[in-house]
Design a protein around this motif. Structure first.
Motif, mmCIF file in Angstrom:
data_model
loop_
_atom_site.group_PDB
_atom_site.id
_atom_site.type_symbol
_atom_site.label_atom_id
_atom_site.label_comp_id
_atom_site.label_asym_id
_atom_site.label_seq_id
_atom_site.Cartn_x
_atom_site.Cartn_y
_atom_site.Cartn_z
ATOM 1 N N GLY A 139 28.343 1.819 -8.435
ATOM 2 C CA GLY A 139 28.075 3.023 -9.194
ATOM 3 C C GLY A 139 26.655 3.530 -9.235
ATOM 4 O O GLY A 139 26.289 4.199 -10.195
ATOM 5 N N MET A 140 25.847 3.287 -8.234
ATOM 6 C CA MET A 140 24.471 3.768 -8.283
ATOM 7 C C MET A 140 24.395 5.216 -7.808
ATOM 8 O O MET A 140 24.795 5.538 -6.702
ATOM 9 C CB MET A 140 23.553 2.896 -7.433
ATOM 10 N N THR A 141 23.897 6.068 -8.691
ATOM 11 C CA THR A 141 23.631 7.465 -8.377
ATOM 12 C C THR A 141 22.227 7.766 -8.860
ATOM 13 O O THR A 141 21.877 7.436 -9.997
ATOM 14 C CB THR A 141 24.635 8.398 -9.097
ATOM 15 N N PHE A 142 21.421 8.386 -8.012
ATOM 16 C CA PHE A 142 20.055 8.715 -8.402
ATOM 17 C C PHE A 142 20.070 10.054 -9.136
ATOM 18 O O PHE A 142 20.474 11.067 -8.584
ATOM 19 C CB PHE A 142 19.137 8.736 -7.178
ATOM 20 N N LEU A 143 19.644 10.041 -10.399
ATOM 21 C CA LEU A 143 19.686 11.220 -11.259
ATOM 22 C C LEU A 143 18.392 12.020 -11.229
ATOM 23 O O LEU A 143 18.403 13.228 -11.392
ATOM 24 C CB LEU A 143 19.970 10.783 -12.703
ATOM 25 N N ARG A 144 17.278 11.328 -11.063
ATOM 26 C CA ARG A 144 15.957 11.955 -11.076
ATOM 27 C C ARG A 144 15.062 11.214 -10.078
ATOM 28 O O ARG A 144 15.247 10.033 -9.851
ATOM 29 C CB ARG A 144 15.302 11.833 -12.442
ATOM 30 N N PRO A 145 14.054 11.893 -9.577
ATOM 31 C CA PRO A 145 13.114 11.202 -8.685
ATOM 32 C C PRO A 145 12.108 10.363 -9.474
ATOM 33 O O PRO A 145 11.882 10.585 -10.663
ATOM 34 C CB PRO A 145 12.401 12.357 -7.969
ATOM 35 N N VAL A 146 11.534 9.414 -8.798
ATOM 36 C CA VAL A 146 10.393 8.652 -9.297
ATOM 37 C C VAL A 146 9.232 9.040 -8.401
ATOM 38 O O VAL A 146 9.386 9.103 -7.177
ATOM 39 C CB VAL A 146 10.651 7.126 -9.224
ATOM 40 N N VAL A 147 8.076 9.310 -8.983
ATOM 41 C CA VAL A 147 6.913 9.700 -8.190
ATOM 42 C C VAL A 147 5.786 8.697 -8.381
ATOM 43 O O VAL A 147 5.775 7.924 -9.345
ATOM 44 C CB VAL A 147 6.440 11.136 -8.526
ATOM 45 N N VAL A 148 4.853 8.714 -7.455
ATOM 46 C CA VAL A 148 3.701 7.817 -7.531
ATOM 47 C C VAL A 148 3.021 7.985 -8.885
ATOM 48 O O VAL A 148 2.796 9.100 -9.351
ATOM 49 C CB VAL A 148 2.712 8.100 -6.380
ATOM 50 N N GLY A 149 2.730 6.867 -9.522
ATOM 51 C CA GLY A 149 2.071 6.855 -10.826
ATOM 52 C C GLY A 149 3.028 6.711 -11.991
ATOM 53 O O GLY A 149 2.599 6.399 -13.099
ATOM 54 N N ASP A 150 4.328 6.945 -11.768
ATOM 55 C CA ASP A 150 5.298 6.770 -12.845
ATOM 56 C C ASP A 150 5.400 5.300 -13.237
ATOM 57 O O ASP A 150 5.338 4.415 -12.383
ATOM 58 C CB ASP A 150 6.703 7.223 -12.424
ATOM 59 N N GLU A 151 5.588 5.057 -14.530
ATOM 60 C CA GLU A 151 5.917 3.721 -15.014
ATOM 61 C C GLU A 151 7.444 3.610 -14.973
ATOM 62 O O GLU A 151 8.134 4.435 -15.548
ATOM 63 C CB GLU A 151 5.424 3.545 -16.446
ATOM 64 N N VAL A 152 7.933 2.607 -14.275
ATOM 65 C CA VAL A 152 9.371 2.387 -14.150
ATOM 66 C C VAL A 152 9.737 1.157 -14.972
ATOM 67 O O VAL A 152 9.167 0.088 -14.780
ATOM 68 C CB VAL A 152 9.787 2.195 -12.673
ATOM 69 N N SER A 153 10.674 1.340 -15.893
ATOM 70 C CA SER A 153 11.164 0.239 -16.735
ATOM 71 C C SER A 153 12.629 0.019 -16.398
ATOM 72 O O SER A 153 13.414 0.971 -16.365
ATOM 73 C CB SER A 153 11.024 0.583 -18.219
#
Length: 133
Positions: free
Chosen positions: A62-76
């Motif tokens: 069930g993996m669907t990408f909803l939004r992009p992640v960009v350089v500098g984002d903190e990913v939790s």
């Protein structure tokens, strides 16, 4: 698409990292595989702790990408044990992003990871049942 009023899960994330330029493709976009790897690591931590030993990924659903992640984002990345079988564990995983200059978080993707506990002989071994809530 994620809703603006969504909130990350309660508790501490299993993994937290800043997206860096080395995590991008030639177009400057963060690799989906990089994010999936973080999610697998978070789920693997939960699986190893619950099974008290080695556990391996056998499926991702069930993996669907909803939004992009960009350089500098903190990913939790948050991971929670959802169910257990005799030798397997299903772990719900959510990845959230936050820009460096904002307090709002946005869900990027979610999936269910299935792990199987294995022994030293690399064969499946039983896992503890879910604790009663």
């Amino acid at each position: 698409m994620a809703h603006a009023e969504e909130q990350p899960p309660e508790g501490c994330p299993a993994v937290r990292v800043i997206a860096m330029p080395a995590d991008t493709n030639p177009y400057g976009d963060i690799f989906g595989g990089w994010l999936m790897s973080l999610m697998d690591s978070a789920a693997g931590s939960v699986a190893a702790r619950h099974s008290k030993g080695r556990a391996v990924t056998i499926a991702v659903e069930g993996m669907t990408f909803l939004r992009p992640v960009v350089v500098g984002d903190e990913v939790s990345v948050y991971a929670k044990l959802a169910s257990v079988g005799r030798t397997s564990m299903r772990i719900g995983v959510e990845a959230w992003r936050r820009t460096r200059h904002d307090d709002r978080s946005y869900r990027v993707t979610q999936a269910t990871f299935t792990f199987v506990a294995i022994g030293e002989d690399r064969h499946p071994r039983p896992v503890p049942t879910l604790p009663a809530e």
